[in-house]
Structures are given as structure tokens and as C-alpha cells.
Design an enzyme around this catalytic site. Structure first.
Site, PDB file in Angstrom:
ATOM      1  N   ALA A 136       0.826  -1.207   0.000  1.00 31.77           N
ATOM      2  CA  ALA A 136       0.000   0.000   0.000  1.00 31.77           C
ATOM      3  C   ALA A 136       0.860   1.256   0.000  1.00 31.77           C
ATOM      4  O   ALA A 136       0.553   2.247  -0.689  1.00 31.77           O
ATOM      5  CB  ALA A 136      -0.926  -0.010   1.216  1.00 31.77           C
ATOM      6  N   LYS A 187       0.350 -17.086  -0.185  1.00 30.81           N
ATOM      7  CA  LYS A 187       1.681 -16.440  -0.163  1.00 30.81           C
ATOM      8  C   LYS A 187       1.940 -15.783   1.181  1.00 30.81           C
ATOM      9  O   LYS A 187       3.097 -15.646   1.596  1.00 30.81           O
ATOM     10  CB  LYS A 187       1.806 -15.448  -1.320  1.00 30.81           C
ATOM     11  N   THR A 244       6.144 -10.518  -1.075  1.00 29.39           N
ATOM     12  CA  THR A 244       5.758 -10.668   0.324  1.00 29.39           C
ATOM     13  C   THR A 244       6.807 -11.421   1.128  1.00 29.39           C
ATOM     14  O   THR A 244       6.963 -11.189   2.332  1.00 29.39           O
ATOM     15  CB  THR A 244       4.397 -11.377   0.420  1.00 29.39           C
TER      16      THR A 244
END
Length: 329
Positions: A136, A187, A244
């Protein structure tokens, strides 16, 4: 296009910033204090400090009015908020197309986000997921980002991708909704595993092996649930996994790093201050793997660590002690 973002957390605020230059955007907040800050300072001090919300973005705490003003809705809550938000839309008899950015399986039911939405709003709802390698913070900062938009209606996917596409946010239409959602969910579990191994100082070889075998686990579960294999080579599969597992902005990776330090899960979550979806998803993934007889040893090890059945070092030893097998079997 008139877009209403339902949820003023980090992702809702980031997407409001990203879409504001091209669309008429409303950001709905459940929390009055967040809305007041956004209106007075144009900053989400509670959930997303340091990023200014453009003046053109309307801020609302009136759910009905925010929905009524929209042509497209984007649910930007964690997955725990997806069903309650859909239920509120049902009370309004809302028939607007709907997207979401949450990733995971619903706790208790093991349902993917689209299954939750259809369970509440019915098979006729036009809906889909926006998912891929994206933090984000970088979206809000205007860093170039590419994600997949997968829906249950291919024509809508193509049109929505075209409309939402910006010079900094590249969106690819995809018709494998199950695959995109499974990739986005699992994930996060692999990021906890990778963070744990990095925290234990096990090296880059270990990280590479773990991510590669983790992708195999994601694909196995996805295929069992009806996804297409090639989806896991794309943005919502390999792309999101790489980001990630290796990016320091990843909350799930930070959970793994803290587990390696020997911290308790309650302490980790309190210090994190935000939702780390992998914590809740790990248990559902482990349960689904057993239900569908899918071999997912990394996911099982993460669930065991989170539940306190193993510590981080024991989980690694358990994984390394498994019998040899053919790589692509």
C-alpha cells in the site's frame, strides 16, 4: 467513474490516493476518528500516516450515502470485514459491481473471498479480486505497480481493468478468480515461513528453496480448488510471493522474523499494530490441505508454530527431515 472504497485502512487510503487523479472517489470509514483526521488534516494518522489524501477525495461515515453515490465499490477491509460489509450491502439491495483487495480464507468456513460474497449476495453479483505484488505504501507513493484483476465476469474484468489502469498502476485482466485468490492467500503463509528462516539466519539458499517449494504448495492447493496452473506463474502467484517473502514492508514476513526471535504470537500482533492475514490463513490452509489431501508441509509447519505446537527451529528440523522425493511429482 464514481468509485467508493469501503474501509479506510491502509489499502483503502492508498487506493483512494491512486485513483483520485482519474476518478471521482469516496472513502468510507467505519471509525469516526479516522474520518475526522482525514477531513481535518487529509492524513490517516491511525492506519496510514505520512500520506496525504487529495482534496478531491470525499470522506464519509454514512455507509448508505457512500454506496448510493458509486458506480463501482471496492471493499478494502481485512477478510474478517468482508462478510459484514457484504451483509450491509445486502440490506441496501445493492446491485453494483464489487471488487475487494483482501487476501485469505475466511476463518471458520475456509471460504475464499468470492465465495463469501456470493454466499451473502447471491450468484448474480458481478464481483472480483484486485491482487498482486503490491504494498500500500508504494501504491500511495506512486511507485510503478502491476496487479491482476480477476472476476466472475470476463467482460467486466476487461472493462474494469481498462478503467482503473493508471500511469502508475498497471492492471491486467484475469478470468481465474480462484487461482488469483489462492495465490494471494497462501503467499502470506509462505512469507511467515520465509521471515522465520531469515530470522534464524539460515541463508539465501534456504530462502530460495523455501519460496520455490512454497510456490509448489500454492499451486497444488489451487489446482485442487479448481484454479489453472499458469495463474501461479503470474502476478498473483509468483509475483506476490516474491514481494511478500522478501519485502521489508511485508507484515507477514515481520511476523516470521519475530517468531524466530522467540516472541509469542500475542506479543507480535500487539507490536505489529495491523492485521497480518497469514496468521489466520495458515490454520485454514492447513485444514483445507488435509480436507483435499494436498501435500503442504511448509503450511503445516507454519500452522504448528503459530499454534505453539512447534518452535521455529523445530519446524525447520521437521521440514528438513522429510524423506526425499521427486521434485515435480
Amino acid at each position: 467513474m464514481k468509485i467508493t472504497l469501503l474501509g479506510a485502512g491502509a489499502w483503502g487510503t492508498a487506493l483512494a490516493i491512486a485513483f483520485a487523479g482519474k476518478h471521482d472517489v469516496t472513502l468510507w470509514s467505519r471509525e469516526e476518528d479516522v474520518a475526522v483526521d482525514l477531513l481535518n488534516t487529509r492524513e490517516n494518522k491511525r492506519f496510514f500516516p505520512g500520506y496525504r489524501l487529495p482534496e478531491s477525495v470525499a470522506v464519509s461515515t454514512d455507509f448508505s450515502a457512500a454506496v448510493a453515490s458509486a458506480e463501482l465499490l471496492v471493499i478494502s477491509t481485512p477478510i474478517a470485514g468482508l462478510r459484514p460489509t457484504a451483509e450491509r450491502l445486502k440490506t441496501l439491495n445493492c446491485t453494483l459491481p464489487l471488487l475487494w483487495v483482501c487476501k485469505g480464507f475466511e476463518a471458520g468456513t475456509g471460504l475464499l473471498p468470492h465465495q463469501v460474497v456470493i454466499d451473502v449476495l447471491g450468484l448474480g453479483v458481478v464481483c472480483g479480486a484486485l491482487s498482486g505484488p503490491s504494498f500500500a505504501e508504494e501504491v500511495a507513493a506512486g511507485q510503478p505497480t502491476a496487479v491482476a484483476l480477476a472476476t466472475n465476469h470476463p467482460e467486466f474484468a476487461r472493462e474494469a481493468a481498462r478503467q482503473l489502469h493508471t500511469s502508475r498502476l498497471r492492471i491486467y485482466a484475469n478470468d481465474d478468480l480462484v487461482g488469483v485468490e489462492v495465490g494471494g492467500a497462501v503467499k502470506n503463509v509462505m512469507a511467515i515461513a520465509t521471515g522465520t528462516c531469515d530470522g534464524l539466519g539460515l541463508g539465501l539458499n534456504t530462502r530460495a528453496a523455501l519460496m520455490t517449494r512454497g510456490l509448489a504448495e500454492i499451486a497444488r492447493l489451487g489446482l485442487a480448488l479448481g484454479a489453472r496452473r499458469e495463474t501461479f506463474m503470474g502476478l498473483a502467484g509468483m509475483g506476490d510471493l516474491i514481494l511478500t517473502c522478501t519485502g521489508d514492508l511485508s507484515r507477514n514476513r515481520r511476523v516470521g522474523l519475530a517468531l524466530a526471535e522467540g516472541k509469542s504470537l500475542p506479543q507480535i500482533l500487539e507490536e505489529l499494530g495491523h492485521v497480518a492475514e497469514g496468521v489466520y490463513t495458515a490454520r485454514e490452509v492447513d485444514r483445507l490441505a488435509r480436507q483435499y489431501s494436498v501435500d503442504m508441509p511448509i503450511s503445516a509447519a507454519v500452522a504448528a508454530v503459530l499454534d505453539g505446537r512447534l518452535n521455529a527451529a523445530q519446524a525447520v528440523e521437521q521440514l528438513m527431515a522429510r524423506d526425499p522425493k521427486e521434485e515435480l511429482a
